[in-house]
Design a protein around this motif. Structure first.
Motif, short mmCIF file in Angstrom:
data_model
loop_
_atom_site.label_atom_id
_atom_site.label_comp_id
_atom_site.label_asym_id
_atom_site.label_seq_id
_atom_site.Cartn_x
_atom_site.Cartn_y
_atom_site.Cartn_z
N ALA A 19 127.61 74.27 -7.81
CA ALA A 19 127.79 75.01 -6.56
C ALA A 19 129.24 75.45 -6.41
O ALA A 19 129.51 76.61 -6.07
CB ALA A 19 127.37 74.15 -5.37
N GLN A 20 130.17 74.55 -6.67
CA GLN A 20 131.58 74.92 -6.53
C GLN A 20 131.97 75.99 -7.55
O GLN A 20 132.72 76.91 -7.22
CB GLN A 20 132.47 73.68 -6.67
CG GLN A 20 133.94 73.95 -6.44
CD GLN A 20 134.27 74.32 -5.00
OE1 GLN A 20 133.42 74.41 -4.13
NE2 GLN A 20 135.54 74.56 -4.74
N THR A 21 131.47 75.89 -8.75
CA THR A 21 131.78 76.90 -9.77
C THR A 21 131.27 78.27 -9.34
O THR A 21 131.99 79.27 -9.43
CB THR A 21 131.16 76.49 -11.13
OG1 THR A 21 131.73 75.24 -11.53
CG2 THR A 21 131.42 77.54 -12.19
N ILE A 22 130.04 78.34 -8.84
CA ILE A 22 129.49 79.62 -8.38
C ILE A 22 130.31 80.16 -7.21
O ILE A 22 130.63 81.35 -7.16
CB ILE A 22 128.00 79.46 -8.00
CG1 ILE A 22 127.16 79.25 -9.26
CG2 ILE A 22 127.51 80.68 -7.22
CD1 ILE A 22 125.70 78.88 -9.00
N MET A 23 130.67 79.28 -6.27
CA MET A 23 131.42 79.75 -5.10
C MET A 23 132.82 80.24 -5.49
O MET A 23 133.31 81.21 -4.93
CB MET A 23 131.51 78.64 -4.06
CG MET A 23 130.14 78.24 -3.51
SD MET A 23 129.18 79.62 -2.89
CE MET A 23 129.51 79.44 -1.17
N LEU A 24 133.46 79.58 -6.44
CA LEU A 24 134.77 80.05 -6.90
C LEU A 24 134.63 81.40 -7.61
O LEU A 24 135.46 82.30 -7.42
CB LEU A 24 135.42 79.02 -7.82
CG LEU A 24 135.89 77.74 -7.14
CD1 LEU A 24 136.31 76.70 -8.19
CD2 LEU A 24 137.01 78.01 -6.16
N GLY A 25 133.58 81.55 -8.42
CA GLY A 25 133.33 82.84 -9.06
C GLY A 25 133.07 83.93 -8.04
O GLY A 25 133.53 85.06 -8.18
N ALA A 26 132.33 83.59 -6.98
CA ALA A 26 132.06 84.56 -5.92
C ALA A 26 133.36 84.95 -5.21
O ALA A 26 133.62 86.14 -4.97
CB ALA A 26 131.06 83.98 -4.92
N ALA A 27 134.20 83.95 -4.90
CA ALA A 27 135.47 84.23 -4.22
C ALA A 27 136.34 85.16 -5.06
O ALA A 27 136.99 86.07 -4.52
CB ALA A 27 136.21 82.92 -3.93
N LYS A 51 135.35 87.49 -6.84
CA LYS A 51 134.77 88.83 -6.72
C LYS A 51 134.84 89.37 -5.28
O LYS A 51 134.28 90.42 -5.00
CB LYS A 51 133.32 88.82 -7.18
CG LYS A 51 133.14 88.53 -8.66
CD LYS A 51 131.66 88.46 -9.01
CE LYS A 51 131.46 88.30 -10.50
NZ LYS A 51 131.99 89.40 -11.31
N GLY A 52 135.47 88.62 -4.36
CA GLY A 52 135.55 89.07 -2.97
C GLY A 52 134.31 88.76 -2.16
O GLY A 52 134.12 89.29 -1.06
N ILE A 53 133.46 87.90 -2.70
CA ILE A 53 132.22 87.50 -2.02
C ILE A 53 132.47 86.14 -1.37
O ILE A 53 133.03 85.24 -1.99
CB ILE A 53 131.05 87.41 -3.02
CG1 ILE A 53 130.78 88.78 -3.64
CG2 ILE A 53 129.80 86.83 -2.36
CD1 ILE A 53 129.84 88.74 -4.84
N GLY A 54 132.04 86.00 -0.13
CA GLY A 54 132.14 84.73 0.56
C GLY A 54 130.81 84.03 0.55
O GLY A 54 129.77 84.62 0.23
N GLY A 55 130.83 82.77 0.93
CA GLY A 55 129.57 82.05 0.94
C GLY A 55 129.64 80.76 1.71
O GLY A 55 130.69 80.37 2.22
N CYS A 56 128.51 80.12 1.76
CA CYS A 56 128.39 78.83 2.42
C CYS A 56 127.34 78.01 1.67
O CYS A 56 126.26 78.53 1.36
CB CYS A 56 127.97 79.02 3.89
SG CYS A 56 128.06 77.52 4.88
N MET A 57 127.67 76.75 1.38
CA MET A 57 126.72 75.84 0.76
C MET A 57 125.91 75.19 1.87
O MET A 57 126.49 74.61 2.79
CB MET A 57 127.45 74.76 -0.03
CG MET A 57 128.29 75.26 -1.16
SD MET A 57 129.06 73.84 -1.99
CE MET A 57 130.38 74.64 -2.85
N LEU A 58 124.60 75.28 1.78
CA LEU A 58 123.74 74.74 2.83
C LEU A 58 122.80 73.69 2.26
O LEU A 58 122.04 73.96 1.33
CB LEU A 58 122.95 75.87 3.49
CG LEU A 58 123.83 76.89 4.22
CD1 LEU A 58 123.17 78.25 4.27
CD2 LEU A 58 124.18 76.39 5.59
N GLY A 59 122.86 72.51 2.85
CA GLY A 59 121.97 71.42 2.45
C GLY A 59 120.95 71.08 3.51
O GLY A 59 120.00 70.35 3.25
#
Length: 189
Positions: free
Chosen positions: A105-113, A115-123
């Motif tokens: 999850a952290q790897t995907i979110m860093l890759g998104a950041a 690229k200028g994409i934001g996100g939120c991890m939801l459990g």
């Protein structure tokens, strides 16, 4: 460079919903996972990409947003994520792979950041409803986490922990999402 990406990688909860994230971008983000560590190198994680408006709605209705903001019901229409990545564990390979899920999850979110994409991890997920909506076989897969993705439509600011030590995030008078963080010296033992 890594510090800049980490600082850009905040938990965004409001997005420019109209700005679609292409499947090829989601695939690039998932491809990053191939190069990350995996416990015993089992590589049990699987991914469901979602980026069509009708399917986005089906995912959105299964999620709970920002538990500490009691009055806020989550992003309004027009502010919702334009894509999701559902992280699953293939139960025929392994189970209880929480460390792999976190790394991934952290790897995907860093890759998104990057690229200028934001996100939120939801459990906080209505897993049975999500499985039904997305045709996920819960006998074969566990639903571990949902990554909500989009172009951020809010400011998220890191602030110093207040004197009382409260770590709860909040929205200030300008509707900026503030996230208290401990000082580095407070992390050291």
């Amino acid at each position: 460079m890594i510090k800049e990406i980490v600082m850009k990688n905040r938990s965004y909860r409001r997005f420019k919903e109209i700005e679609k994230i292409d499947s090829s971008v989601l695939t690039e983000l998932i491809e990053l996972v191939r190069f990350t560590p995996s416990s015993v190198n089992f590589q049990p994680l699987r991914f469901k990409m979602v980026n069509e408006p009708e399917d986005n709605h089906k995912v959105f209705e299964t999620l709970s947003w920002a538990g500490l903001l009691k009055e806020w019901k989550g992003p309004a229409e027009g502010e919702r994520p334009s894509a999701y990545i559902i992280i699953l564990t293939d139960l025929s390979v392994a189970n209880n792979m929480k460390i792999d899920v976190g790394i991934t999850a952290q790897t995907i979110m860093l890759g998104a950041a990057e690229k200028g994409i934001g996100g939120c991890m939801l459990g906080s997920i209505k897993r049975e409803l999500l499985a039904e909506n997305m045709k996920i076989d819960l006998d074969k897969y566990s639903i571990d986490l949902v990554l909500a993705l989009g172009i951020p439509a809010e400011e998220v600011r890191i602030v110093n922990l207040p004197e009382n030590g409260a770590t709860a995030y909040y929205r200030d008078e300008k509707d900026v999402h503030c996230v208290p963080k401990r000082k580095v010296e407070d992390l050291m033992i």
